[in-house]
Design a protein around this motif. Sequence first.
Motif, short mmCIF file in Angstrom:
data_model
loop_
_atom_site.label_atom_id
_atom_site.label_comp_id
_atom_site.label_asym_id
_atom_site.label_seq_id
_atom_site.Cartn_x
_atom_site.Cartn_y
_atom_site.Cartn_z
N ARG A 69 0.84 -1.21 0.00
CA ARG A 69 0.00 0.00 0.00
C ARG A 69 0.87 1.26 0.00
NH1 ARG A 69 -3.68 -2.62 4.25
NH2 ARG A 69 -5.33 -3.57 3.01
N TYR A 70 1.98 1.20 0.73
CA TYR A 70 2.88 2.37 0.76
C TYR A 70 3.43 2.64 -0.65
CZ TYR A 70 6.91 5.34 1.59
OH TYR A 70 7.81 6.38 1.52
N ALA A 73 0.85 4.20 -2.93
CA ALA A 73 0.53 5.59 -2.61
C ALA A 73 1.71 6.53 -2.81
CB ALA A 73 0.03 5.68 -1.16
N GLN A 74 2.91 6.09 -2.44
CA GLN A 74 4.07 6.98 -2.42
C GLN A 74 5.07 6.73 -3.53
OE1 GLN A 74 4.00 9.47 -0.30
NE2 GLN A 74 2.12 8.70 0.66
N PRO A 76 4.45 5.19 -6.94
CA PRO A 76 3.62 4.56 -7.98
C PRO A 76 4.41 3.97 -9.14
CG PRO A 76 3.44 6.96 -8.06
CD PRO A 76 4.18 6.63 -6.80
#
Length: 217
Positions: A69-70, A73-74, A76
């Motif tokens: 998920r990181y 989001a951060q 891509p």
Amino acid sequence: MWQLSVAVVEDDPKFRQAFAQAIESAPDLKLAGAAADGSAGLALLKTTRPDVLLVDLGLPDIGGIELIRYCAAQLPECDVMVVTVFGDEHHVVGSLEAGATGYLLKDTLPEDIAEQIRTLHAGGSPISPVIARQLLTRLAPAASQAPPAEGAPVLSERELAVLTLATKGFTYEEIAQMMSVSKHTVMTYVKRSYRKLQVNSKSEAVYEARKLGLLRD
């Protein structure tokens, strides 16, 4: 020579070392770093911003899905491939929904990892055959349960499965692997569905099939 940077987050020292050695042995790959837990993995991602992340799910602190998920989001631009012992639907679907685009079980030979990393970064989705079959089973009923419109052409189960997987972004090569058939066979299903739907492209086929209630979003 440009090299693809790869970070490894794996708590098992044997696998961590095997993956690191495979990456360092490939001339076009570069080991950005290897971490033994989620906290160290998160720090590694922040400092190195790798092109590819290989991540286990069963980490002792921060779970692998949180790292996925990181990245989504951060980072891509970072492609994420899970390498794990977990082959159940909960972990597979959770990882893919979090942003992973590759999912391999740990029976994958370490010497194959370099090629799988290249495939992932080139836009492919390396998936272990047993996981691919599981996904196919999960997706196929959704297609068959959609109520067709009156007078809609009848697509076979296999034709619907190919069309459903194509809408999920899988290539015809990947669909062939998932269905354990040749690409030629997949293309036969594609041509038959095009003929029945009276269309000439995938986008037209998806539009027409959804309009007729043969596919669900």
